[in-house]
Design an enzyme around this catalytic site. Structure first.
Site, PDB file in Angstrom:
ATOM      1  N   HIS A 240       0.826  -1.215   0.000  1.00  0.00           N
ATOM      2  CA  HIS A 240       0.000   0.000   0.000  1.00  0.00           C
ATOM      3  C   HIS A 240       0.858   1.262   0.000  1.00  0.00           C
ATOM      4  CE1 HIS A 240      -3.566   2.449   1.349  1.00  0.00           C
ATOM      5  NE2 HIS A 240      -2.595   3.180   1.892  1.00  0.00           N
ATOM      6  N   GLU A 241       1.829   1.319   0.914  1.00  0.00           N
ATOM      7  CA  GLU A 241       2.669   2.518   1.016  1.00  0.00           C
ATOM      8  C   GLU A 241       3.559   2.698  -0.208  1.00  0.00           C
ATOM      9  OE1 GLU A 241       1.854   4.575   3.174  1.00  0.00           O
ATOM     10  OE2 GLU A 241       0.673   3.263   4.465  1.00  0.00           O
ATOM     11  N   HIS A 244       1.733   4.601  -2.835  1.00  0.00           N
ATOM     12  CA  HIS A 244       1.839   6.058  -2.721  1.00  0.00           C
ATOM     13  C   HIS A 244       3.176   6.549  -3.260  1.00  0.00           C
ATOM     14  CE1 HIS A 244      -1.850   6.481  -0.535  1.00  0.00           C
ATOM     15  NE2 HIS A 244      -1.430   5.869   0.553  1.00  0.00           N
TER      16      HIS A 244
END
Length: 323
Positions: A240-241, A244
């Site tokens: 997920h990170e 980004h």
């Protein structure tokens, strides 16, 4: 003691949104210097950049806060416009070919293990190896939870270092410790393993030019594969990170309003999911909420894929900012 983290969904509306390298073991004494000034690129407890947003937080730590700095709809449109201009200029300069070592299919990853008192957070080399495998599986469309889309993004472990520093372990002086420890260039993913109130925090690729020394992602160490973060210990917080870091927003960016997450094939989503709420439909626009998408806040076991639109955006962001 590891804290069990959850991805909390706020009901209020969102404000907008060592295979190739050499492993080293570097140890630093506990820092005593005063905390440095916080950067606009980092998100920490009490930071104004994330007030009113939502995030994955630890129980007992109050309201949620975003795992990236907040981006308003106006800034979001400006970023997209600037990205198009950068890509156009690069095409005109015939610079679409990537320099050696800057391939999106082979991203070097540097893992920084921040060790606290009593050896807290000192994850094993095996866990780190498994984490890199999870990154490759999830971005390669081969998640253990189910088949997804192969983005063509690949990762390899370029190095691991370990720092014994309780303040850094607790994510204090984060701008300072990241600047002191970050390795590689704009194409290198740095992961700092810490113990804090979040599951993860990330920087965006378009912010690298102004804050290169803190570029990367901070990840709760207990979220690594085999960790103690119940429902979040399959290693997909890093997925997920990293999303980004590669230029993706949350699927619920901006709620039901345009421009959303700047991706056309992720249905509009009013707020973050928690758990794996099959059939959730939080906006009147067509399509149910993309609860299986890595950029939502679902349980690790619920994640399976990125969308084709996100894959295209990742390629564009890489070409513009990290190639």
């Amino acid at each position: 003691m590891s804290r069990i983290l959850v991805r909390a969904a706020l009901t209020a509306a969102l404000a907008t949104t060592l295979t190739a390298g050499v492993s080293s073991a570097a140890f630093a004494p506990t820092a005593t210097a005063a905390p440095s000034t916080r950067s606009v690129d980092c998100v920490e407890t009490g930071h104004a950049d994330h007030a009113g947003s939502s995030a994955r937080v630890a129980p007992g730590h109050g309201s949620g806060r975003a795992d990236t700095r907040e981006v308003s709809p106006a800034e979001q449109r400006q970023i997209d416009q600037s990205t198009r201009a950068i890509l156009k200029k690069k095409r005109q300069q015939q610079s679409r070919s990537l320099a050696a070592g800057n391939s999106i299919a082979s991203i070097p990853v540097y893992v920084h293990v921040m060790i606290g008192n009593g050896n807290a957070g000192n994850v094993t080399d095996s866990q780190i190896t498994r984490q890199i495998s999870v990154l490759n599986q999830t971005y390669g469309g081969a998640d253990v939870n189910g088949a997804g889309l192969n983005t063509g993004v690949g990762f390899y472990l370029a190095g691991t270092d370990r720092y014994v520093n309780n303040s850094w372990h607790q994510d204090k002086q984060s701008s300072t410790y990241r600047a002191k420890t970050r390795l590689g260039g704009k194409n290198a993913l740095n992961i700092w393993l810490v113990d804090f109130s979040y599951l993860g925090v990330a920087t965006f690729p378009w912010d690298y030019a102004k804050q290169p020394k803190i570029d990367g992602i901070r990840v709760q160490y207990s979220s690594l594969p085999g960790g103690s973060a119940t429902n979040y210990n399959l290693g997909e917080t890093a997925t997920h990170e990293a999303g980004h870091w590669l230029g993706l927003y949350h699927t619920f960016q901006g709620g039901c309003a345009d421009p959303g997450d700047s991706v056309s094939d992720t249905p509009a989503q009013a707020s973050p999911s928690t758990g794996c709420p099959t059939g959730r439909d939080s906006c009147t626009a067509p399509g149910t909420d993309p609860i299986h998408n890595y950029m939502d806040y679902s349980y690790d076991s619920c994640y399976t894929t990125f969308s084709a639109g996100q894959d295209s955006r990742i390629d564009q962001m890489w070409a513009a900012y990290r190639a």
